[in-house]
Design a protein around this motif. Sequence first.
Motif, mmCIF file in Angstrom:
data_model
loop_
_atom_site.group_PDB
_atom_site.id
_atom_site.type_symbol
_atom_site.label_atom_id
_atom_site.label_comp_id
_atom_site.label_asym_id
_atom_site.label_seq_id
_atom_site.Cartn_x
_atom_site.Cartn_y
_atom_site.Cartn_z
ATOM 1 N N LEU A 110 99.206 27.362 25.596
ATOM 2 C CA LEU A 110 99.080 27.630 24.165
ATOM 3 C C LEU A 110 99.703 28.969 23.783
ATOM 4 C CD1 LEU A 110 95.456 26.308 23.576
ATOM 5 C CD2 LEU A 110 97.555 25.342 22.634
ATOM 6 N N ILE A 117 101.921 23.164 17.536
ATOM 7 C CA ILE A 117 100.922 22.390 18.263
ATOM 8 C C ILE A 117 99.842 21.941 17.288
ATOM 9 C CG2 ILE A 117 99.120 22.458 20.028
ATOM 10 C CD1 ILE A 117 100.850 24.466 21.558
ATOM 11 N N TYR A 118 99.621 20.628 17.262
ATOM 12 C CA TYR A 118 98.610 20.055 16.377
ATOM 13 C C TYR A 118 97.525 19.396 17.224
ATOM 14 C CZ TYR A 118 102.398 20.674 13.031
ATOM 15 O OH TYR A 118 103.413 21.211 12.270
ATOM 16 N N ILE A 119 96.294 19.808 17.022
ATOM 17 C CA ILE A 119 95.169 19.202 17.732
ATOM 18 C C ILE A 119 94.816 17.873 17.077
ATOM 19 C CG2 ILE A 119 92.738 19.458 18.387
ATOM 20 C CD1 ILE A 119 94.642 21.364 19.868
ATOM 21 N N VAL A 139 96.614 27.481 16.916
ATOM 22 C CA VAL A 139 97.298 26.190 16.801
ATOM 23 C C VAL A 139 97.805 26.047 15.374
ATOM 24 C CG1 VAL A 139 95.968 25.070 18.627
ATOM 25 C CG2 VAL A 139 95.144 24.966 16.261
#
Length: 223
Positions: A110, A117-119, A139
């Motif tokens: 990370l 970056i998408y959770i 994020v």
Amino acid sequence: MTTKAIFLDFYGTVVHEDDEIIPLICQKIKATSSEDCTIQEIGQYWWKSFSNMFHESYGKSFDNQRNLGRTSLRATIDYFKSDCIAEEIIQEQFEHWQKPGIYEDALSFLKSCELPIYIISNIDTSDVMAAIRFHDLKVTGVITSEDVRSYKPRSEIFAEALRRYELKNAEVLHVGDSLTSDVEGAQALGIRAVWINRLNKIRPDHIQPDYIIKKLTELEGII
């Protein structure tokens, strides 16, 4: 096509699952049960009850994970004739969701990854956000099943992520630890799927991830 973003599952992928918490809850049921049962039998019954509710939870019938957990645990307590109170003994699980342990390779990835970056998580929004704050993770965005009233592997959460972040399916890698929810769910929409197999699980022949890794840092060689 060049990868423009990473869709990232959270529990089991970035942070630890609640595998160590479940037996503790089941032990409390066993200790107060009038039935001759094992911790494993209690856990299996709870999981089956939860899974049945989970798979029927979408659209107008959607319910969040906390409610599904409580309801399925009540059914389990009743089945094994225990006098435990579901709302009390499930708190350990809820606390874990908000303060889970994190994998060191996840922290490294990370911090070093230059792509957005998408959770993409099935767990309730408040719990995921609490865990992200707890570990001070950076994020680009978060989408949960509560946002779309649907759980992976159903397509709604993946489709909403593509729509919301203006991405095409070929521009994304989805990374997760579940062969069903993450790999099959993503691939059903034409999204390349990376299976993170931290626990050396056996992969069934009918599921073919696009890539298999053991640590998130291995993604650097893919993207």
